[in-house]
Write an enzyme that holds these catalytic residues in place. Structure first.
Site, PDB file in Angstrom:
ATOM      1  N   CYS A   1       0.819  -1.227   0.000  1.00 29.95           N
ATOM      2  CA  CYS A   1       0.000   0.000   0.000  1.00 29.95           C
ATOM      3  C   CYS A   1       0.847   1.269   0.000  1.00 29.95           C
ATOM      4  CB  CYS A   1      -0.954   0.006   1.185  1.00 29.95           C
ATOM      5  SG  CYS A   1      -2.132  -1.351   1.142  1.00 29.95           S
TER       6      CYS A   1
ATOM      7  N   HIS B   1      -3.337   7.606   2.005  1.00 27.07           N
ATOM      8  CA  HIS B   1      -3.715   6.274   1.517  1.00 27.07           C
ATOM      9  C   HIS B   1      -5.126   5.989   2.017  1.00 27.07           C
ATOM     10  CE1 HIS B   1      -3.936   2.129   0.700  1.00 27.07           C
ATOM     11  NE2 HIS B   1      -3.684   1.708   1.927  1.00 27.07           N
TER      12      HIS B   1
ATOM     13  N   ASN C   1     -10.082   0.354  -0.507  1.00 27.18           N
ATOM     14  CA  ASN C   1      -8.624   0.413  -0.443  1.00 27.18           C
ATOM     15  C   ASN C   1      -8.049  -0.196  -1.717  1.00 27.18           C
ATOM     16  OD1 ASN C   1      -5.918   0.052   0.073  1.00 27.18           O
ATOM     17  ND2 ASN C   1      -6.201  -0.748   2.147  1.00 27.18           N
TER      18      ASN C   1
END
Ligand code: ACO
Length: 324
Positions: A115, A251, A281
């Site tokens: 990520c 993020h 996500n």
């Protein structure tokens, strides 16, 4: 100090057509729209079609970024692509994208920091440009996490989506950049925490692709403290006070993480760019996708200071400050 600075010339994003809602998930596992919205803020996510690969998404995002800049693929001489869901074990997805765009010069490689991948990729491309090694880079975050999700695990399958974002990063002489460009980047990792978020497969260990496994509440705790620390390091490096930051583009893991970090840093909720409700996500794609949304809807304007951050498997984490 280098004579050069890396300037963001344009951004592009791409989301697959298929939308998976919380109600759709409620028909697949024992969960509900209420639970998912309350714990994560996520309402829907996009899922790649059968046969639609990470490189396909990356190519679409790259074309949109190039179009926004009025550039041709041949104007690019570096591709740095962040992904944890590559098309193949090798070659790199970056070289697949390079071929699909018809670029026959320069260099292309992948970054694997899950990520946090986009922040890592941005940092690597920045270093290459500022050193004078290349002139113009496509920095891409692209993922098809739907391919590594255990769709019977309600604790993880509700969190993730597919997508890609791309940034055209360009070398400029500091004297000609009008104060624009990447001001500071901070990267960290700590492999002691690798079991908190991992995929239980891989070519060398299991000869399989595997599925994502996560200790969600532990990741949550690390995310809030580590991101806050990283942001403070980046701001100190750039000698910028948090009050000078126009937009926080984090993020997009979970609305509760975004809000907790903003509160710790003293950032008003109104300065957070949040796409988590619509995208879920998307791992390495989430930051450039959120930048794309906020640039296109006119929130982020030229000359503004934008703070990016991410944390992911490894654990890896980092942040970056850019004057757009
Ligand atoms: N629907 C309904 N119930 C669920 C679901 C679901 N989708 N998932 C878990 N539950 C249940 C659990 O089984 C548990 O039930 P129990 O009490 O009967 O055992 C209960 O909900 C609480 O589970 P927790 O895991 O403690 O729930 P928590 O409040 O921590 O929320 C969540 C879980 C949303 C995953 C949260 O921990 C989180 O967001 N963590 C961050 C992880 C993350 O974002 N990871 C993404 C990758 S890393 C990154 O990008 C930062």
């Amino acid at each position: 100090m280098s004579a050069y600075v890396s300037v963001v010339r344009s951004v592009g994003g791409y989301l697959p057509a298929r939308v998976l809602t919380n109600d759709d998930l409620g028909r697949m596992v024992q969960t509900s729209d209420d639970w998912i919205v309350e714990r994560t803020g996520i309402r829907r996510r996009h899922i790649a079609a059968d046969g639609e690969t990470t490189s396909d998404l990356a190519v679409q995002a790259s074309r949109r970024a190039l179009e926004a800049a009025g550039l041709e693929p041949s104007d690019i001489d570096l591709i740095v692509l962040a992904t944890a869901t590559p098309d193949y074990t090798f070659p790199s997805t970056a070289t697949v994208v390079q071929g699909a765009l018809g670029i026959t010069h320069g260099a292309a490689f992948d970054i694997h920091a899950v990520c946090s991948g986009f922040i890592y990729a941005l940092s690597m491309a920045d270093n290459c440009l500022v050193r004078g090694q290349f002139e113009r880079a496509l920095v891409i975050g692209a993922e098809t996490f739907s391919r590594i999700i255990d769709w019977s695990d309600r604790a993880t399958c509700v969190l993730f989506g597919d997508g890609a974002g791309a940034v055209v990063l360009e070398r400029r002489l500091v004297a000609e950049a009008d104060g624009r460009g990447i001001k500071a980047v901070h990267l960290r990792s700590d492999g002691r925490y690798r079991d908190l978020l991992y995929v239980d497969g891989g070519p060398s260990k299991t000869r399989t692709v595997g599925h994502l496994r996560m200790q969600g509440n532990q990741v949550f705790r690390h995310a809030v403290t580590k991101i806050s620390e990283s942001v403070r390091e980046t701001l100190a490096q750039a000698q910028v006070d948090i009050s000078e930051v126009d937009w926080f583009v984090p993020h997009q893991a979970n609305q509760r993480i975004l809000s907790a970090v903003a509160e710790r840093l003293g950032l008003a909720e109104s300065r957070i760019v949040s796409t988590v409700a619509d995208h879920g996500n998307t791992s390495a794609a989430s930051v450039p996708l959120a930048m794309d949304v906020a640039l296109r809807d006119g929130r982020i304007r030229p000359g503004q200071l934008v703070l990016l951050e991410a944390i992911g498997g490894g654990l890896t984490w980092g942040s970056a400050l850019i004057r757009i």
